[in-house]
Design an enzyme around this catalytic site. Structure first.
Site, PDB file in Angstrom:
ATOM      1  N   GLU A 128      33.326  44.986  25.989  1.00  0.00           N
ATOM      2  CA  GLU A 128      34.126  46.168  26.352  1.00  0.00           C
ATOM      3  C   GLU A 128      34.253  47.117  25.171  1.00  0.00           C
ATOM      4  O   GLU A 128      34.297  48.334  25.336  1.00  0.00           O
ATOM      5  CB  GLU A 128      35.497  45.711  26.875  1.00  0.00           C
ATOM      6  CG  GLU A 128      35.381  45.119  28.276  1.00  0.00           C
ATOM      7  CD  GLU A 128      36.348  44.006  28.594  1.00  0.00           C
ATOM      8  OE1 GLU A 128      37.364  43.858  27.888  1.00  0.00           O
ATOM      9  OE2 GLU A 128      36.074  43.256  29.564  1.00  0.00           O
ATOM     10  N   GLY A 164      34.609  39.765  34.386  1.00  0.00           N
ATOM     11  CA  GLY A 164      35.521  40.450  35.296  1.00  0.00           C
ATOM     12  C   GLY A 164      34.939  40.734  36.666  1.00  0.00           C
ATOM     13  O   GLY A 164      35.516  41.467  37.460  1.00  0.00           O
ATOM     14  N   HIS A 224      33.476  42.481  21.311  1.00  0.00           N
ATOM     15  CA  HIS A 224      33.505  42.232  22.752  1.00  0.00           C
ATOM     16  C   HIS A 224      32.710  43.320  23.477  1.00  0.00           C
ATOM     17  O   HIS A 224      32.690  44.470  23.040  1.00  0.00           O
ATOM     18  CB  HIS A 224      34.952  42.204  23.248  1.00  0.00           C
ATOM     19  CG  HIS A 224      35.071  41.689  24.638  1.00  0.00           C
ATOM     20  ND1 HIS A 224      34.832  42.486  25.739  1.00  0.00           N
ATOM     21  CD2 HIS A 224      35.368  40.456  25.115  1.00  0.00           C
ATOM     22  CE1 HIS A 224      34.989  41.754  26.833  1.00  0.00           C
ATOM     23  NE2 HIS A 224      35.319  40.524  26.484  1.00  0.00           N
ATOM     24  N   ASN A 266      41.428  35.531  26.243  1.00  0.00           N
ATOM     25  CA  ASN A 266      41.400  36.921  25.785  1.00  0.00           C
ATOM     26  C   ASN A 266      42.217  37.723  26.791  1.00  0.00           C
ATOM     27  O   ASN A 266      41.755  37.987  27.901  1.00  0.00           O
ATOM     28  CB  ASN A 266      39.938  37.418  25.734  1.00  0.00           C
ATOM     29  CG  ASN A 266      39.862  38.903  25.412  1.00  0.00           C
ATOM     30  OD1 ASN A 266      40.860  39.531  25.043  1.00  0.00           O
ATOM     31  ND2 ASN A 266      38.680  39.473  25.564  1.00  0.00           N
ATOM     32  N   TRP A 267      43.415  38.060  26.381  1.00  0.00           N
ATOM     33  CA  TRP A 267      44.322  38.730  27.313  1.00  0.00           C
ATOM     34  C   TRP A 267      43.922  40.188  27.578  1.00  0.00           C
ATOM     35  O   TRP A 267      44.450  40.818  28.468  1.00  0.00           O
ATOM     36  CB  TRP A 267      45.748  38.716  26.764  1.00  0.00           C
ATOM     37  CG  TRP A 267      46.424  37.373  26.754  1.00  0.00           C
ATOM     38  CD1 TRP A 267      45.868  36.144  27.033  1.00  0.00           C
ATOM     39  CD2 TRP A 267      47.799  37.124  26.438  1.00  0.00           C
ATOM     40  NE1 TRP A 267      46.816  35.155  26.907  1.00  0.00           N
ATOM     41  CE2 TRP A 267      48.008  35.723  26.544  1.00  0.00           C
ATOM     42  CE3 TRP A 267      48.880  37.930  26.081  1.00  0.00           C
ATOM     43  CZ2 TRP A 267      49.253  35.140  26.299  1.00  0.00           C
ATOM     44  CZ3 TRP A 267      50.118  37.347  25.829  1.00  0.00           C
ATOM     45  CH2 TRP A 267      50.295  35.959  25.946  1.00  0.00           C
ATOM     46  N   LYS A 268      43.019  40.711  26.731  1.00  0.00           N
ATOM     47  CA  LYS A 268      42.630  42.132  26.821  1.00  0.00           C
ATOM     48  C   LYS A 268      43.896  42.999  26.777  1.00  0.00           C
ATOM     49  O   LYS A 268      44.835  42.631  26.083  1.00  0.00           O
ATOM     50  CB  LYS A 268      41.769  42.364  28.066  1.00  0.00           C
ATOM     51  CG  LYS A 268      40.596  41.367  28.116  1.00  0.00           C
ATOM     52  CD  LYS A 268      39.557  41.672  29.150  1.00  0.00           C
ATOM     53  CE  LYS A 268      38.458  40.607  29.102  1.00  0.00           C
ATOM     54  NZ  LYS A 268      37.366  40.841  30.040  1.00  0.00           N
ATOM     55  N   GLU A 297      28.770  35.980  26.209  1.00  0.00           N
ATOM     56  CA  GLU A 297      29.386  36.545  27.402  1.00  0.00           C
ATOM     57  C   GLU A 297      28.404  37.495  28.078  1.00  0.00           C
ATOM     58  O   GLU A 297      28.294  38.661  27.676  1.00  0.00           O
ATOM     59  CB  GLU A 297      30.653  37.323  27.029  1.00  0.00           C
ATOM     60  CG  GLU A 297      31.731  36.490  26.383  1.00  0.00           C
ATOM     61  CD  GLU A 297      33.121  37.085  26.624  1.00  0.00           C
ATOM     62  OE1 GLU A 297      33.980  36.329  27.071  1.00  0.00           O
ATOM     63  OE2 GLU A 297      33.319  38.285  26.395  1.00  0.00           O
ATOM     64  N   SER A 328      34.069  35.317  33.860  1.00  0.00           N
ATOM     65  CA  SER A 328      34.596  34.774  35.121  1.00  0.00           C
ATOM     66  C   SER A 328      34.752  33.256  35.107  1.00  0.00           C
ATOM     67  O   SER A 328      34.592  32.595  36.132  1.00  0.00           O
ATOM     68  CB  SER A 328      33.726  35.214  36.307  1.00  0.00           C
ATOM     69  OG  SER A 328      33.761  36.617  36.456  1.00  0.00           O
ATOM     70  N   GLY A 362      39.050  35.564  30.252  1.00  0.00           N
ATOM     71  CA  GLY A 362      39.812  36.794  30.442  1.00  0.00           C
ATOM     72  C   GLY A 362      40.875  36.613  31.512  1.00  0.00           C
ATOM     73  O   GLY A 362      41.938  36.053  31.268  1.00  0.00           O
ATOM     74  N   GLY A 363      40.568  37.066  32.722  1.00  0.00           N
ATOM     75  CA  GLY A 363      41.551  37.090  33.813  1.00  0.00           C
ATOM     76  C   GLY A 363      42.340  35.801  33.996  1.00  0.00           C
ATOM     77  O   GLY A 363      43.573  35.838  34.134  1.00  0.00           O
TER      78      GLY A 363
END
Ligand code: 13P
Length: 250
Positions: free
Chosen positions: A96, A172, A94, A9-11, A166, A212, A233-234
């Protein structure tokens, strides 16, 4: 044993030029995996991603879609618009989006149904906050998110859904759930689906862990019996790191 589904998930990261560089680097690194590889990219990168990954084993997803097929919904994207581009998956609900954009279990359900109707495969996110976990409400929160967020999703439709567990406190933050915490929570989630849809449907359902996950901890997490994959993500923004996660459990 199921193969794993590893989704990035590149966000809100990567311009078109940056996306091209990342995908071009990633393609040969993951070409020989038995696992399913998905990249969920910003809307502006979708065309580029679909084009570059054609004929490869990388699938493309978006990060949200609206519940209506058209209309006065400024800033939103309809599921059919994604389908037309060649997009296969879409992240829904998500944390976020729940935190910053007012997403609720009801809107998650509406978006999921619309995505399914457009023949997209939703990756539906659920998970508790730190306060909810610490106050002993994790099971209550997950149960509510599933009961309300999947209320009229049929067993047939559920076969095209991926669920991502999640925990918000792990996203993150660099704090990952332990292998056991991830597995226990996913087992609990699977149990709710089993109650609602039957054990066979729940066993076939893919439930990912996200929060993470990186090239250092993926092997342990993905080795757990109930962890069917990861939503990353990251670490999905660096081709070598994402590829290491893809290959962590084969
Ligand atoms: P991080 O891997 O950056 O913690 O993000 C997880 C996530 O939210 C994936 O959807």
């Amino acid at each position: 044993m199921k193969n794993k589904i590893i989704a990035g998930n590149w966000k809100m990261n990567k311009t078109r030029a940056e996306a091209e560089a990342l995908i071009t680097e990633l393609i040969p690194l993951v070409a020989d995996t038995p696992n399913t590889v998905i990249i969920c990219v910003p809307f502006t990168d979708l065309c580029k991603a679909v084009k570059l990954t054609r004929g490869t084993n990388i699938h493309v997803g978006a990060q949200n879609c609206h519940w209506k097929e058209s209309g006065a919904f400024t800033g939103e994207i309809a599921p059919s618009m994604l389908k037309e581009l060649g997009v296969e998956y879409v992240v829904i609900g998500h944390s976020e989006r729940r935190t910053y954009f007012g997403e609720t279990d009801a809107t998650v359900l509406a978006r999921t149904k619309a995505a399914l109707n457009a023949d997209l495969k939703p990756i539906v996110c659920i998970g508790e906050t730190l306060a909810e976990r610490q106050s002993g409400k994790m099971e209550e929160v997950l149960t509510r998110q599933i009961i309300e967020g999947f209320e009229d999703v049929t067993a047939e439709e559920l076969q095209r859904v991926i669920v991502a567990y999640e925990p918000v406190w792990a996203i993150g933050t660099g704090v990952t759930a332990t292998d056991e915490q991830a597995n226990d929570a996913i087992k609990f989630v699977r149990g709710i689906f089993a109650r609602n849809y039957g054990q066979d449907v729940a066993d076939a359902l893919y439930i990912q862990y996200g929060g993470s996950m990186n090239d250092g901890n993926a092997k342990g997490l993905l080795a757990m019996s109930d962890v069917d994959g990861g939503l990353i993500g990251g670490a999905s923004l660096v081709a070598t790191k994402f590829a290491a996660i893809v290959h962590a459990h084969e």
